[in-house]
Design an enzyme around this catalytic site. Structure first.
Site, PDB file in Angstrom:
ATOM      1  N   ARG A 122       0.812  -1.231   0.000  1.00 35.79           N
ATOM      2  CA  ARG A 122       0.000   0.000   0.000  1.00 35.79           C
ATOM      3  C   ARG A 122       0.837   1.268   0.000  1.00 35.79           C
ATOM      4  NH1 ARG A 122      -2.666  -3.168   3.728  1.00 35.79           N
ATOM      5  NH2 ARG A 122      -4.478  -4.208   2.849  1.00 35.79           N
ATOM      6  N   LYS A 144       3.828  12.163 -10.288  1.00 34.86           N
ATOM      7  CA  LYS A 144       2.987  11.370 -11.189  1.00 34.86           C
ATOM      8  C   LYS A 144       3.736  10.095 -11.554  1.00 34.86           C
ATOM      9  CE  LYS A 144       0.173  14.884 -13.530  1.00 34.86           C
ATOM     10  NZ  LYS A 144      -0.157  15.481 -14.845  1.00 34.86           N
ATOM     11  N   GLU A 186      11.837  20.275 -22.851  1.00 29.29           N
ATOM     12  CA  GLU A 186      11.020  20.510 -21.645  1.00 29.29           C
ATOM     13  C   GLU A 186      11.608  21.680 -20.838  1.00 29.29           C
ATOM     14  OE1 GLU A 186       8.239  18.865 -21.412  1.00 29.29           O
ATOM     15  OE2 GLU A 186       8.522  16.887 -22.333  1.00 29.29           O
ATOM     16  N   LYS A 228       9.252  23.827 -12.171  1.00 32.04           N
ATOM     17  CA  LYS A 228       8.314  22.694 -12.048  1.00 32.04           C
ATOM     18  C   LYS A 228       7.895  22.522 -10.591  1.00 32.04           C
ATOM     19  CE  LYS A 228       6.567  18.400 -13.231  1.00 32.04           C
ATOM     20  NZ  LYS A 228       6.563  17.150 -13.941  1.00 32.04           N
ATOM     21  N   GLU A 238      -3.326  18.806 -10.549  1.00 35.83           N
ATOM     22  CA  GLU A 238      -3.673  19.414 -11.832  1.00 35.83           C
ATOM     23  C   GLU A 238      -5.118  19.896 -11.884  1.00 35.83           C
ATOM     24  OE1 GLU A 238      -1.689  17.603 -15.200  1.00 35.83           O
ATOM     25  OE2 GLU A 238      -3.139  18.456 -16.585  1.00 35.83           O
ATOM     26  N   ARG A 242      -1.172  23.549 -12.876  1.00 39.50           N
ATOM     27  CA  ARG A 242      -0.281  22.481 -13.351  1.00 39.50           C
ATOM     28  C   ARG A 242      -0.527  22.175 -14.828  1.00 39.50           C
ATOM     29  NH1 ARG A 242       1.793  16.976 -10.189  1.00 39.50           N
ATOM     30  NH2 ARG A 242       3.187  16.338 -11.859  1.00 39.50           N
ATOM     31  N   ASN A 246       1.434  21.494 -19.780  1.00 35.88           N
ATOM     32  CA  ASN A 246       1.071  20.833 -21.032  1.00 35.88           C
ATOM     33  C   ASN A 246       1.327  21.709 -22.247  1.00 35.88           C
ATOM     34  OD1 ASN A 246       0.178  18.552 -19.672  1.00 35.88           O
ATOM     35  ND2 ASN A 246      -1.873  19.382 -19.399  1.00 35.88           N
ATOM     36  N   HIS A 249       2.102  20.298 -25.651  1.00 40.16           N
ATOM     37  CA  HIS A 249       1.855  18.858 -25.573  1.00 40.16           C
ATOM     38  C   HIS A 249       0.606  18.414 -26.325  1.00 40.16           C
ATOM     39  CE1 HIS A 249       5.164  18.764 -22.796  1.00 40.16           C
ATOM     40  NE2 HIS A 249       5.048  17.469 -22.630  1.00 40.16           N
ATOM     41  N   HIS A 253       1.556  15.883 -28.872  1.00 41.27           N
ATOM     42  CA  HIS A 253       1.050  14.520 -28.710  1.00 41.27           C
ATOM     43  C   HIS A 253       0.328  14.049 -29.964  1.00 41.27           C
ATOM     44  CE1 HIS A 253      -1.436  11.190 -27.160  1.00 41.27           C
ATOM     45  NE2 HIS A 253      -0.406  10.988 -26.355  1.00 41.27           N
ATOM     46  N   HIS A 267       9.633  12.403 -28.131  1.00 43.65           N
ATOM     47  CA  HIS A 267       8.644  13.185 -27.388  1.00 43.65           C
ATOM     48  C   HIS A 267       9.093  14.646 -27.294  1.00 43.65           C
ATOM     49  CE1 HIS A 267       5.755  14.405 -24.381  1.00 43.65           C
ATOM     50  NE2 HIS A 267       6.734  14.806 -23.606  1.00 43.65           N
TER      51      HIS A 267
HETATM   52  N1  NAD Z   1       5.769  11.285 -14.392  1.00 49.22           N
HETATM   53  C1  NAD Z   1       5.804  12.395 -15.078  1.00 49.22           C
HETATM   54  O1  NAD Z   1       5.409  13.464 -14.606  1.00 49.22           O
HETATM   55  C2  NAD Z   1       6.352  12.353 -16.460  1.00 49.22           C
HETATM   56  C3  NAD Z   1       6.638  13.547 -17.125  1.00 49.22           C
HETATM   57  C4  NAD Z   1       7.215  13.484 -18.395  1.00 49.22           C
HETATM   58  C5  NAD Z   1       7.472  12.245 -18.978  1.00 49.22           C
HETATM   59  N2  NAD Z   1       7.173  11.107 -18.298  1.00 49.22           N
HETATM   60  C6  NAD Z   1       7.476   9.800 -18.888  1.00 49.22           C
HETATM   61  O2  NAD Z   1       8.875   9.698 -19.069  1.00 49.22           O
HETATM   62  C7  NAD Z   1       9.124   8.732 -20.092  1.00 49.22           C
HETATM   63  C8  NAD Z   1      10.243   9.226 -20.981  1.00 49.22           C
HETATM   64  O3  NAD Z   1      11.402   9.393 -20.202  1.00 49.22           O
HETATM   65  P1  NAD Z   1      12.854   9.419 -20.862  1.00 49.22           P
HETATM   66  O4  NAD Z   1      12.845  10.325 -22.016  1.00 49.22           O
HETATM   67  O5  NAD Z   1      13.811   9.654 -19.764  1.00 49.22           O
HETATM   68  O6  NAD Z   1      12.963   7.960 -21.494  1.00 49.22           O
HETATM   69  P2  NAD Z   1      13.695   6.618 -21.014  1.00 49.22           P
HETATM   70  O7  NAD Z   1      13.532   6.398 -19.576  1.00 49.22           O
HETATM   71  O8  NAD Z   1      13.204   5.564 -21.934  1.00 49.22           O
HETATM   72  O9  NAD Z   1      15.223   6.908 -21.324  1.00 49.22           O
HETATM   73  C9  NAD Z   1      15.626   7.104 -22.661  1.00 49.22           C
HETATM   74  C10 NAD Z   1      16.755   6.158 -23.061  1.00 49.22           C
HETATM   75  O10 NAD Z   1      17.971   6.608 -22.481  1.00 49.22           O
HETATM   76  C11 NAD Z   1      18.611   5.555 -21.791  1.00 49.22           C
HETATM   77  N3  NAD Z   1      19.351   6.195 -20.706  1.00 49.22           N
HETATM   78  C12 NAD Z   1      18.847   6.739 -19.581  1.00 49.22           C
HETATM   79  N4  NAD Z   1      19.792   7.337 -18.870  1.00 49.22           N
HETATM   80  C13 NAD Z   1      20.945   7.178 -19.556  1.00 49.22           C
HETATM   81  C14 NAD Z   1      22.278   7.606 -19.336  1.00 49.22           C
HETATM   82  N5  NAD Z   1      22.607   8.369 -18.287  1.00 49.22           N
HETATM   83  N6  NAD Z   1      23.215   7.246 -20.244  1.00 49.22           N
HETATM   84  C15 NAD Z   1      22.863   6.515 -21.339  1.00 49.22           C
HETATM   85  N7  NAD Z   1      21.635   6.119 -21.612  1.00 49.22           N
HETATM   86  C16 NAD Z   1      20.674   6.439 -20.715  1.00 49.22           C
HETATM   87  C17 NAD Z   1      17.514   4.635 -21.381  1.00 49.22           C
HETATM   88  O11 NAD Z   1      17.992   3.326 -21.195  1.00 49.22           O
HETATM   89  C18 NAD Z   1      16.564   4.729 -22.571  1.00 49.22           C
HETATM   90  O12 NAD Z   1      16.988   3.868 -23.588  1.00 49.22           O
HETATM   91  C19 NAD Z   1       7.814   8.507 -20.812  1.00 49.22           C
HETATM   92  O13 NAD Z   1       7.309   7.240 -20.476  1.00 49.22           O
HETATM   93  C20 NAD Z   1       6.896   9.584 -20.257  1.00 49.22           C
HETATM   94  O14 NAD Z   1       5.553   9.191 -20.190  1.00 49.22           O
HETATM   95  C21 NAD Z   1       6.626  11.147 -17.065  1.00 49.22           C
HETATM   96 ZN    ZN Z   2       6.626  16.200 -22.061  1.00 48.76          ZN
END
Ligand code: NAD
Ligand code: ZN
Length: 368
Positions: A122, A144, A186, A228, A238, A242, A246, A249, A253, A267
């Site tokens: 939990r 999130k 971002e 942020k 949100e 918040r 977006n 986005h 998107h 993205h």
């Molecule tokens: N929770 C939130 O508020 C929020 C906000 C924005 C995005 N997201 C989510 O984040 C995700 C995208 O995150 P991302 O862009 O970090 O993608 P990711 O986590 O897939 O990382 C991108 C790539 O980089 C590699 N990588 C990571 N760190 C590395 C490093 N230091 N050196 C070499 N390679 C490395 C990873 O293995 C992966 O292949 C999406 O799923 C999105 O929905 C969440």
């Molecule tokens: Zn984004």
């Protein structure tokens, strides 16, 4: 030298984001200070191979019982299957209510590990150790967490704030340059939302950050996290402000979805283009000066990010984009919700945007 940024708001326990160098090596001391019974690392295979041992050794050096579970790198790991695998491993390892999950990786790992921590017994504590620029400035802050399903992205999740976030600028040195630029989108977005001076710095003296310069990156991460943190502190769930995060986005998107979330646009690239479009649409509607849309575009282009549909090798259909932008809500009465601009650093939510006007704008932008 590290910088500590507080994240505090109404309903959640306040925590801090630490930005600096050498934080992977210091993770053990940072986590031990939170006094968990044990600490367990969740990572992806790519990040674990590069940085896993540094963090594991650092935790072990503090006398913390620790271990590591990995998922395959990539968005596909934000699945029920991988969530179950991670939770099963935590149970098999005998973690208890006072154990700590350490999310080491990009946004995929942070979202998946955060949701696992929210569900395990939990809810147990977790620490974010973001290793992509996107994760440092965006996904690790704000609580999130989510996985995807075939019916859509991020549809299954929870609000679960981390106990601490450790953003190590040195971890970004191994990140592929396209990923750095994508995270930079971002950062630019945060400037466009509420800090014009920061945005102008990003497009000029700070632009080296988009190419991986660590000093520029550090300053960009710090200011970006401050923005942020402030917005999330005011509006965790949100209900209002918040939503400004977006910006870019809704357009972005729709572009990503039309490209089936493939390699054509990351993205961040889609968000960069979406921000430029939101500013141009605002200018076309007389909400902001044309010079502000040009200022936004110049700052985005300075990072080598796309700002025009013609930058993308694909012909987009205006109707398809509108349908994506309307989402499941079926464009109630032909109305869309968009984040629009009065100026760089001054944006607002408009829940009553005329879909027909956006359609005409998209055609002007080069959509078919
Ligand atoms: N929770 C939130 O508020 C929020 C906000 C924005 C995005 N997201 C989510 O984040 C995700 C995208 O995150 P991302 O862009 O970090 O993608 P990711 O986590 O897939 O990382 C991108 C790539 O980089 C590699 N990588 C990571 N760190 C590395 C490093 N230091 N050196 C070499 N390679 C490395 C990873 O293995 C992966 O292949 C999406 O799923 C999105 O929905 C969440
Ligand atoms: Zn984004």
């Amino acid at each position: 030298m590290t910088t500590t940024i507080p994240v505090a708001g109404g309903a959640f326990a306040p925590y801090e984001v630490v930005v600096g160098r050498g934080l992977l090596k210091a993770a053990g001391a940072e986590v031990a200070a939170l006094k968990p019974t044990r600490a367990f690392i969740v990572s992806d295979e790519t990040v674990a191979a590069i940085h896993g041992e540094t963090v594991r050794a650092s935790l072990a050096a503090e006398g913390l019982a620790t271990g590591l579970v990995t998922v395959p790198a990539g968005e596909a790991s934000k699945s029920f299957e991988q969530l179950e695998a991670v939770l099963d491993r935590l149970l098999a390892e005998g973690l208890d209510r006072k154990s700590m999950v350490v999310a080491l990786g990009g946004g995929v790992v942070g979202d998946l590990a955060g949701l696992a921590a929210a569900l395990f017994m939990r809810g147990i504590d977790f620490v974010q150790v973001p290793t992509t620029l996107l994760a440092q400035v965006d996904s690790s802050v704000g609580g999130k967490t989510a996985i995807d399903t075939p019916r859509g992205k991020n549809l299954i999740g929870a609000f679960h704030q981390p106990r601490r976030v450790l953003a190590d600028i040195e971890a970004l040195a191994t990140l592929p340059m396209r990923q750095v630029r994508s995270g930079w989108a971002e950062v630019l977005k945060h400037g466009l939302i509420c800090d014009a001076a920061f945005f102008d710095w990003l497009g000029n003296e700070g632009a080296a950050g988009a190419q991986g310069d660590p000093d520029a990156l550090e300053r960009a991460v710090i200011r970006s996290v401050e923005i942020k943190a402030q917005i999330v502190g005011e509006d965790e769930k949100e209900a209002g402000r918040r939503a400004l995060l977006n910006l870019g986005h809704t357009f972005g998107h729709a572009l990503e979805a039309e490209l089936a979330f493939g390699e054509t646009l990351t993205h961040g690239e889609a968000v960069a283009l979406g921000c430029a479009m939101a500013f141009r649409y605002s200018a076309q509607q007389g909400l902001c000066a044309a010079s502000e849309a040009e200022r936004a575009e110049a700052g985005i282009r300075a990072a080598g990010l796309p700002t025009r549909l013609s930058d993308v090798e694909h012909t987009f259909a205006a109707d398809a984009l509108i349908a994506r932008m309307a989402g499941d809500k079926k464009a109630e009465g032909g109305r869309l919700t968009l984040i629009l601009a009065r100026a760089v650093g001054d944006v607002f939510t408009d829940k009553n945007v005329d879909a027909e006007a956006v359609r005409a704008f998209l055609i002007e932008e080069g959509a078919a």
